[in-house]
Design a protein around this motif. Sequence first.
Motif, PDB file in Angstrom:
ATOM      1  N   GLU A  61      73.254  27.439  29.940  1.00 50.15           N
ATOM      2  CA  GLU A  61      72.411  26.802  30.956  1.00 50.15           C
ATOM      3  C   GLU A  61      70.943  27.149  30.684  1.00 50.15           C
ATOM      4  N   ILE A  62      70.078  26.191  30.999  1.00 53.24           N
ATOM      5  CA  ILE A  62      68.630  26.385  30.842  1.00 53.24           C
ATOM      6  C   ILE A  62      67.967  25.962  32.144  1.00 53.24           C
ATOM      7  N   LYS A  63      67.158  26.840  32.690  1.00 53.74           N
ATOM      8  CA  LYS A  63      66.454  26.531  33.942  1.00 53.74           C
ATOM      9  C   LYS A  63      64.941  26.492  33.749  1.00 53.74           C
ATOM     10  N   VAL A  66      81.189  18.738  22.496  1.00 57.45           N
ATOM     11  CA  VAL A  66      80.914  20.041  21.872  1.00 57.45           C
ATOM     12  C   VAL A  66      79.809  20.820  22.592  1.00 57.45           C
ATOM     13  N   GLN A  67      79.267  20.264  23.662  1.00 55.96           N
ATOM     14  CA  GLN A  67      78.253  20.944  24.478  1.00 55.96           C
ATOM     15  C   GLN A  67      78.562  20.661  25.943  1.00 55.96           C
ATOM     16  N   LYS A  68      78.802  21.684  26.708  1.00 57.53           N
ATOM     17  CA  LYS A  68      79.217  21.484  28.093  1.00 57.53           C
ATOM     18  C   LYS A  68      78.075  21.575  29.100  1.00 57.53           C
ATOM     19  N   ASN A  69      76.872  21.866  28.627  1.00 52.38           N
ATOM     20  CA  ASN A  69      75.711  21.947  29.518  1.00 52.38           C
ATOM     21  C   ASN A  69      74.739  20.811  29.221  1.00 52.38           C
ATOM     22  N   GLU A 127      69.195  20.634  36.787  1.00 53.76           N
ATOM     23  CA  GLU A 127      67.772  20.293  36.813  1.00 53.76           C
ATOM     24  C   GLU A 127      66.968  21.490  36.293  1.00 53.76           C
ATOM     25  N   VAL A 128      65.707  21.247  35.944  1.00 51.77           N
ATOM     26  CA  VAL A 128      64.826  22.338  35.522  1.00 51.77           C
ATOM     27  C   VAL A 128      63.516  22.262  36.297  1.00 51.77           C
TER      28      VAL A 128
END
Length: 323
Positions: A155-157, A221-224, A290-291
Amino acid sequence: MKFTMKALLGAAAVLASAAVAQAQTTLKWAHAYETSEPFHTESVWAAEEIAKRTDGRYKIDVYPASQLGKEADINQGLKLGTVDIIISGSSFAAREFKPIGVTYYPYIFRDPAHLIAYTKSDVFKQLAAGYEEASGNHITAVTYYGTRHTTANKEIKTCADMQGLKIRVPDVPAYLAMPRACGANTTPIAFAEVYLALQNGTVEAQENPLTAIEAKKFFEVQKNIILTGHIVDHLNTVVSKTTWASLSDEDKAIFSEVMLEAAERGTKIVEEREAALVEKFKADGLTVSEVDKEDFLKNVLEKSPLEDYGYRKEDWEAIRAVQ
């Protein structure tokens, strides 16, 4: 020698038909997109509509999926006369006139509505005129391509969360601005190889519009899926200098009107598809987050300034001010 009225009418019809055929101009419209995408379907619609509105004086053949060459090739084709009309990104227009590339600078557009409002603004007219002066080619319309978001193994915030992240980014200067400002390690991998690179861990993240994320199955292959929304991407419809100069004022108006309508139709399709995909990804159990976009923008302005890319601050400010 006697001629019947029927014979005379028949002869007249043949002559009229021959005159139309002789007057008909065939043009080539090329792009790099698949036949299922709106950039193709709406180009075909526009070609047919132009034929109707000009009483068949123009026959436009549309060549999809790089049939007449890759994007760089068809841009060159405008000069060489091998194509008459293309659909292409502003990153290619910026090779002729660098300031127009500012439209790829991260967070310049708030959303698709802001992009479309920009295309009706004075600053767009100025940038398009600068491109036309530099290249001779004429931009008739702009279609929304999609908003670029990020997929990753985590995860990226915030911008800081991307520090050290190995991310695949196209080798286009403005595309690199956001990841590099956030301290990510950017890797230019061919689009066709991105899935495998994500799968085997060569890279840990990538960025693309949701439609591309779905089409290329990156979600497997990417869950986020992180809605960074860093670039509101778009494509220009461009008519070559020679072709544009050959059109009468009346035909220029018809071409412009139809191509603008096609762009609006394409934009609507893309927006609808994106909205549906957000819900689909959530329903499929993916993490969609969201970010803090202001945090990302602050870092981009400080660490990847406009001037580094040859863009003008007044253009950036004018575009940001468009309502």
